[in-house]
Design a protein around this motif. Structure first.
Motif, mmCIF file in Angstrom:
data_model
loop_
_atom_site.group_PDB
_atom_site.id
_atom_site.type_symbol
_atom_site.label_atom_id
_atom_site.label_comp_id
_atom_site.label_asym_id
_atom_site.label_seq_id
_atom_site.Cartn_x
_atom_site.Cartn_y
_atom_site.Cartn_z
ATOM 1 N N ASN A 41 -30.642 1.940 31.997
ATOM 2 C CA ASN A 41 -30.101 0.953 32.938
ATOM 3 C C ASN A 41 -31.206 0.109 33.550
ATOM 4 O OD1 ASN A 41 -27.396 1.656 32.566
ATOM 5 N ND2 ASN A 41 -27.453 3.181 34.184
ATOM 6 N N LEU A 45 -30.152 -1.841 29.570
ATOM 7 C CA LEU A 45 -29.288 -1.300 28.517
ATOM 8 C C LEU A 45 -28.375 -0.235 29.115
ATOM 9 C CD1 LEU A 45 -31.996 -0.825 25.731
ATOM 10 C CD2 LEU A 45 -30.229 -2.593 25.802
ATOM 11 N N THR A 46 -27.317 0.075 28.408
ATOM 12 C CA THR A 46 -26.433 1.149 28.863
ATOM 13 C C THR A 46 -26.367 2.240 27.799
ATOM 14 O OG1 THR A 46 -24.411 0.242 27.876
ATOM 15 C CG2 THR A 46 -24.982 -0.515 30.110
ATOM 16 N N LYS A 48 -23.724 3.454 26.691
ATOM 17 C CA LYS A 48 -22.653 3.041 25.767
ATOM 18 C C LYS A 48 -23.207 2.153 24.654
ATOM 19 C CE LYS A 48 -17.997 2.867 27.525
ATOM 20 N NZ LYS A 48 -16.974 2.130 28.206
ATOM 21 N N GLN A 49 -24.042 1.194 25.020
ATOM 22 C CA GLN A 49 -24.652 0.312 24.025
ATOM 23 C C GLN A 49 -25.478 1.117 23.029
ATOM 24 O OE1 GLN A 49 -26.539 -2.150 27.139
ATOM 25 N NE2 GLN A 49 -26.044 -3.885 25.810
ATOM 26 N N LYS A 52 -23.300 3.168 20.695
ATOM 27 C CA LYS A 52 -22.703 2.287 19.694
ATOM 28 C C LYS A 52 -23.734 1.947 18.621
ATOM 29 C CE LYS A 52 -20.308 -2.039 19.030
ATOM 30 N NZ LYS A 52 -20.228 -3.407 19.401
ATOM 31 N N GLU A 53 -24.957 1.668 19.049
ATOM 32 C CA GLU A 53 -26.033 1.362 18.099
ATOM 33 C C GLU A 53 -26.302 2.545 17.184
ATOM 34 O OE1 GLU A 53 -28.572 -0.953 16.094
ATOM 35 O OE2 GLU A 53 -27.394 -1.678 17.787
ATOM 36 N N VAL A 65 -33.706 -1.227 19.338
ATOM 37 C CA VAL A 65 -33.091 -1.919 20.481
ATOM 38 C C VAL A 65 -33.901 -1.660 21.746
ATOM 39 C CG1 VAL A 65 -31.066 -1.930 22.010
ATOM 40 C CG2 VAL A 65 -30.759 -2.010 19.531
ATOM 41 N N ARG A 69 -36.302 -4.366 23.936
ATOM 42 C CA ARG A 69 -36.152 -4.552 25.379
ATOM 43 C C ARG A 69 -37.480 -4.316 26.081
ATOM 44 N NH1 ARG A 69 -31.680 -5.963 28.552
ATOM 45 N NH2 ARG A 69 -30.863 -6.145 26.469
#
Length: 110
Positions: A41, A45-46, A48-49, A52-53, A65, A69
């Motif tokens: 966070n 990013l979360t 959840k993201q 999903k990745e 990812v 960032r």
């Protein structure tokens, strides 16, 4: 893994820190403890993201990812330190942020 080991040596990280930070990332990102969620966070990013990745591109995709960032943040930003400590663990803190950021540039052709 050979590329990571090669990069570790070329950047002066002469122990297992380069490989160990990948192991720590793998463990923390799959287990997703509260500290890792908070660190994600903090860098925008979360969990959840990231989940999903992982579903779409595996743990390696999630690693990229997070690395992308980190490359957008200042090296001395509090969120960067939190990410090193709580997403990658002590090995990343020992290896340093620049090594960690450069891992995505490792030559995969090896």
């Amino acid at each position: 893994m050979i590329g990571v080991i090669t990069q570790s040596v070329s950047e002066g990280v002469f122990s297992d820190k380069g490989i160990d930070l990948i192991k720590e990332f793998n463990l923390r990102i799959r287990e997703m403890p509260k500290s890792t969620k908070e660190a994600l966070n903090a860098i925008g990013l979360t969990s959840k993201q990231i989940r999903k990745e992982i579903d779409e591109n595996g743990v390696g995709g999630a690693f990229l990812v997070v690395q992308e960032r980190l490359n957008q943040l200042n090296d001395d930003a509090p969120a960067t330190g939190q990410a090193l400590a709580d997403i990658f663990g002590g090995p990343a803190e020992d290896a340093g942020i620049q090594f960690n950021k450069n891992l995505q540039l490792t030559d995969e052709s090896l």
